[in-house]
Design a protein around this motif. Sequence first.
Motif, mmCIF file in Angstrom:
data_model
loop_
_atom_site.group_PDB
_atom_site.id
_atom_site.type_symbol
_atom_site.label_atom_id
_atom_site.label_comp_id
_atom_site.label_asym_id
_atom_site.label_seq_id
_atom_site.Cartn_x
_atom_site.Cartn_y
_atom_site.Cartn_z
ATOM 1 N N ARG A 2 0.872 -1.175 0.000
ATOM 2 C CA ARG A 2 0.000 0.000 0.000
ATOM 3 C C ARG A 2 0.909 1.226 0.000
ATOM 4 N N LEU A 3 0.542 2.233 -0.760
ATOM 5 C CA LEU A 3 1.345 3.453 -0.758
ATOM 6 C C LEU A 3 1.481 3.980 0.667
ATOM 7 N N PRO A 4 2.658 4.477 1.038
ATOM 8 C CA PRO A 4 2.898 4.868 2.435
ATOM 9 C C PRO A 4 2.166 6.128 2.891
ATOM 10 N N ASP A 5 1.679 6.940 1.973
ATOM 11 C CA ASP A 5 1.073 8.215 2.361
ATOM 12 C C ASP A 5 -0.444 8.147 2.493
ATOM 13 N N LEU A 6 -1.014 6.946 2.527
ATOM 14 C CA LEU A 6 -2.456 6.798 2.685
ATOM 15 C C LEU A 6 -2.828 6.834 4.161
ATOM 16 N N PHE A 7 -4.050 7.291 4.419
ATOM 17 C CA PHE A 7 -4.564 7.245 5.789
ATOM 18 C C PHE A 7 -6.078 7.091 5.747
ATOM 19 N N ILE A 8 -6.621 6.561 6.824
ATOM 20 C CA ILE A 8 -8.065 6.396 6.968
ATOM 21 C C ILE A 8 -8.566 7.424 7.955
ATOM 22 N N THR A 9 -9.646 8.097 7.588
ATOM 23 C CA THR A 9 -10.289 9.047 8.500
ATOM 24 C C THR A 9 -11.777 9.094 8.181
ATOM 25 N N ASN A 10 -12.536 9.725 9.059
ATOM 26 C CA ASN A 10 -13.968 9.854 8.835
ATOM 27 C C ASN A 10 -14.246 10.884 7.751
ATOM 28 N N THR A 11 -15.285 10.612 6.959
ATOM 29 C CA THR A 11 -15.741 11.550 5.940
ATOM 30 C C THR A 11 -16.976 12.277 6.475
ATOM 31 N N ALA A 12 -17.427 13.269 5.749
ATOM 32 C CA ALA A 12 -18.604 14.029 6.177
ATOM 33 C C ALA A 12 -19.879 13.200 6.106
ATOM 34 N N ASP A 13 -19.973 12.275 5.132
ATOM 35 C CA ASP A 13 -21.251 11.587 4.929
ATOM 36 C C ASP A 13 -21.163 10.096 4.611
ATOM 37 N N LYS A 14 -19.976 9.513 4.597
ATOM 38 C CA LYS A 14 -19.845 8.108 4.196
ATOM 39 C C LYS A 14 -19.151 7.244 5.245
ATOM 40 N N GLY A 15 -19.016 7.707 6.450
ATOM 41 C CA GLY A 15 -18.246 6.943 7.440
ATOM 42 C C GLY A 15 -16.763 7.109 7.183
ATOM 43 N N ARG A 16 -16.017 6.034 7.334
ATOM 44 C CA ARG A 16 -14.569 6.101 7.100
ATOM 45 C C ARG A 16 -14.259 6.044 5.617
ATOM 46 N N GLY A 17 -13.122 6.593 5.243
ATOM 47 C CA GLY A 17 -12.645 6.544 3.871
ATOM 48 C C GLY A 17 -11.130 6.573 3.836
ATOM 49 N N VAL A 18 -10.581 6.295 2.658
ATOM 50 C CA VAL A 18 -9.128 6.275 2.462
ATOM 51 C C VAL A 18 -8.730 7.565 1.747
ATOM 52 N N PHE A 19 -7.735 8.238 2.273
ATOM 53 C CA PHE A 19 -7.243 9.504 1.740
ATOM 54 C C PHE A 19 -5.734 9.405 1.517
ATOM 55 N N THR A 20 -5.206 10.380 0.790
ATOM 56 C CA THR A 20 -3.763 10.417 0.556
ATOM 57 C C THR A 20 -3.182 11.747 1.030
ATOM 58 N N GLU A 21 -2.018 11.690 1.654
ATOM 59 C CA GLU A 21 -1.309 12.904 2.065
ATOM 60 C C GLU A 21 -0.513 13.496 0.906
ATOM 61 N N GLN A 22 -0.109 12.667 -0.038
ATOM 62 C CA GLN A 22 0.698 13.100 -1.179
ATOM 63 C C GLN A 22 -0.076 12.851 -2.469
ATOM 64 N N GLY A 23 0.259 13.575 -3.515
ATOM 65 C CA GLY A 23 -0.364 13.351 -4.810
ATOM 66 C C GLY A 23 -0.044 11.968 -5.358
ATOM 67 N N ILE A 24 -0.966 11.440 -6.152
ATOM 68 C CA ILE A 24 -0.793 10.136 -6.785
ATOM 69 C C ILE A 24 -0.978 10.333 -8.280
ATOM 70 N N GLU A 25 -0.042 9.848 -9.066
ATOM 71 C CA GLU A 25 -0.111 9.974 -10.518
ATOM 72 C C GLU A 25 -1.172 9.039 -11.097
ATOM 73 N N ALA A 26 -1.724 9.392 -12.236
ATOM 74 C CA ALA A 26 -2.659 8.517 -12.953
ATOM 75 C C ALA A 26 -1.950 7.215 -13.309
ATOM 76 N N GLY A 27 -2.652 6.104 -13.171
ATOM 77 C CA GLY A 27 -2.107 4.805 -13.528
ATOM 78 C C GLY A 27 -1.250 4.151 -12.471
#
Length: 127
Positions: A2-27
Amino acid sequence: MRLPDLFITNTADKGRGVFTEQGIEAGEIIEMAPVIVMSAAERVLLDQTLLHDYIFEWGEDKTQCAMALGWIAVYNHSYTSNAEYFMDFEEGWMFIKSVRQIEPGEEITINYNGNWDDMKPLWFEAK
């Protein structure tokens, strides 16, 4: 994997979600995770539980189901997702791959229909 800059946190309306601290390139491969494959009979039982919302149809004929390990079950749905998932039925793995540039702080979403641009209504929208 798994990319090292991912994190899980609560969203406004969907419960938990996966987010990134750094940009991710297409593909780019965001995550690879093994799965636990279950039979059609086991799926009937799982469909009676909360796990129904977290399993994936599995196999070329979709008669089995699978529970993805790692964070794959935490990625939220979007009809305009920035990533999509792929299945390796032979090896028993799932992959999350970006379909466009994903910005720092952005939630990573997948389309639960299987194709990132599939607009077919989902089961939970009928609830």
